[in-house]
Design an enzyme around this catalytic site. Structure first.
Site, PDB file in Angstrom:
ATOM      1  N   ASP A 141       0.815  -1.228   0.000  1.00 45.10           N
ATOM      2  CA  ASP A 141       0.000   0.000   0.000  1.00 45.10           C
ATOM      3  C   ASP A 141       0.848   1.277   0.000  1.00 45.10           C
ATOM      4  OD1 ASP A 141      -2.033  -1.852   0.286  1.00 45.10           O
ATOM      5  OD2 ASP A 141      -2.247  -1.534   2.437  1.00 45.10           O
ATOM      6  N   MET A 183      -5.865  -2.663  -4.998  1.00 42.60           N
ATOM      7  CA  MET A 183      -5.798  -2.593  -3.534  1.00 42.60           C
ATOM      8  C   MET A 183      -5.183  -1.264  -3.074  1.00 42.60           C
ATOM      9  SD  MET A 183      -4.707  -6.376  -2.244  1.00 42.60           S
ATOM     10  CE  MET A 183      -5.939  -7.626  -1.918  1.00 42.60           C
TER      11      MET A 183
END
Ligand code: F6P
Length: 402
Positions: A141, A183
């Site tokens: 991330d 994501m």
């Protein structure tokens, strides 16, 4: 006299480069005359039952380019030090005491904890308790503060960019709108970087509010230029136009995000009646071999973590401040999410190229260029039923959660 020992563990969601860090720790500590042990299943292997492997340069050879982690990992279990993004929960004292006993019994001089925000929050509590830890920043991330890059991120955007390249050809061949959901949790780094590298026309991220009308305006704007397809990348954590996230499941205080791609597609089909397809990349972004960049970064992080232990810099996390690897207190890196700067240079560059973030009409972007004589059909030319759009979003969320 037995040799001194360094411990290592991998915690949280897996990502490419974990094995490269392990190898970096093992090889560099071996060079310095240390033994190395690797605890299994993240923090779980530290206590009751203690589970570890003796790691050597021999049994870690050939893992540099392997995805996953030879030590196993978990993002669930007894070692949870945060709720959601920032709320601290205290680890049970008996758990901390148990870990301290393991560290003492195995004669571990320092423990390398490889993890993201939640895992490093555990390491921080270990440090406060007096357990000798150092951290290595991991997550696809890229949302950890105090480092320019976490390892794993580059491999994830490579995967997402590759997916966009593939969707591009189908979108163009069939004159479709293609939506790729990626994501990133509550940060839009994967969507932003893959979107730029994969030449997406629309990038939707949690940090920038978007509307269906603006997205449709971009599609019509492209059509008016003879481009009869549009490529959209949306971050799983992008907010719904009316606020809130699309979650597949609630797990404790965290929600498992997913489903926003379908909502974006439904908006477009409802407003423009254009064939719109969705691809959800999911865990493909977390698997496979690390990129060259991640191999180099992860190896440097591993070697630097050992150096931090030798220098007695416990409670520090290796970080990347280009062009050098250095360190910061773990406390500085955890509990505050590093999100995309909506005025940052990557967003500015994308806007300069005409990419829409869904926050304004294509011809209203402060940076977009458009000839005055050009005729552009706007989304407002289409009859828009805002209530219906909202209903679709709500229904999809309810369905996903039911
Ligand atoms: O933090 C990494 C990450 O892959 C996020 O991008 C994603 O939201 C989450 O983990 C998925 O976690 P899990 O594999 O537990 O569903």
């Amino acid at each position: 006299m037995s040799k001194k020992c360094i411990g290592v563990l991998t915690s949280g969601g897996d990502c490419p480069g974990l094995n490269a860090v392990i190898r970096g720790v093992v090889k560099s500590s071996s060079q310095l005359g240390y033994d190395c042990v690797g605890f299994l299943r993240g923090y779980e292997g530290l206590h009751d039952p203690v589970r570890y492997l003796n790691l050597t340069p021999e049994n870690t050879t050939g893992i540099l380019n392997q995805g996953g982690t030879i030590l196993g990992s978990t993002n669930k279990g007894r070692f949870a030090a945060t709720v959601g993004v920032a709320d601290r929960i205290e680890l049970a004292p008996e758990l901390l005491a148990g870990v301290q006993t393991t560290i003492n019994q195995l004669g571990i001089e320092g423990l390398v904890c490889v993890g993201g925000d939640g895992s490093l929050a555990v390491a921080q509590q270990f440090h406060e308790y007096g357990i000798p830890v150092v951290g290595v920043p991991k997550t696809i991330d890229n949302d950890l503060s105090a480092t320019a890059f976490t390892f794993g991120f580059d491999s994830a955007i490579e995967c997402a960019t590759n997916a966009l390249d593939r969707l591009h050809t189908t979108a163009a061949s069939h004159e479709r709108v293609m939506v790729l959901e990626v994501m990133g949790r509550h940060a839009g780094w994967i969507a932003l970087h893959a979107g730029i590298a994969g030449s997406a026309d629309v990038i939707l991220v949690p940090e920038i509010s978007w509307t269906g009308e603006n997205v449709c305006h971009k599609i019509l704007n492209r059509e008016s230029q003879g481009k009869r397809f549009t490529l959209i990348v949306v971050a799983e954590g992008a907010e719904l136009p009316g606020g809130g996230h699309v979650a597949e499941e609630q797990i404790g205080a965290q929600s498992r995000l997913g489903g926003i791609g379908q909502i974006v597609a439904a908006e477009i089909e409802c407003r423009l009646q254009r064939e719109t397809r969705v691809a959800v990349l999911g865990h493909l972004q977390r698997g496979g071999a690390p990129t060259t960049f991640d191999r180099v970064l992860a190896t440097q992080y591993g070697a630097h973590a050992v150096r931090l232990i030798l220098e007695g810099k416990f409670g520090e996390m290796a970080c990347y401040e280009p062009p050098e690897i250095s360190s910061v207190p773990i406390a500085k890196a955890v509990n505050h999410l590093r999100q995309v700067d909506r005025n940052g240079s990557a967003v500015q560059a994308a806007r300069a190229l005409g990419v829409s973030f869904g926050d304004c009409k294509a011809d209203e972007s402060p940076l977009a260029f458009r000839s005055d004589t050009e005729e552009v059909a706007t989304a407002t030319d289409i009859e828009v039923d805002a209530d219906l759009t909202l209903d679709i979003a709500e229904a999809a969320t309810e369905e996903a959660l039911s």
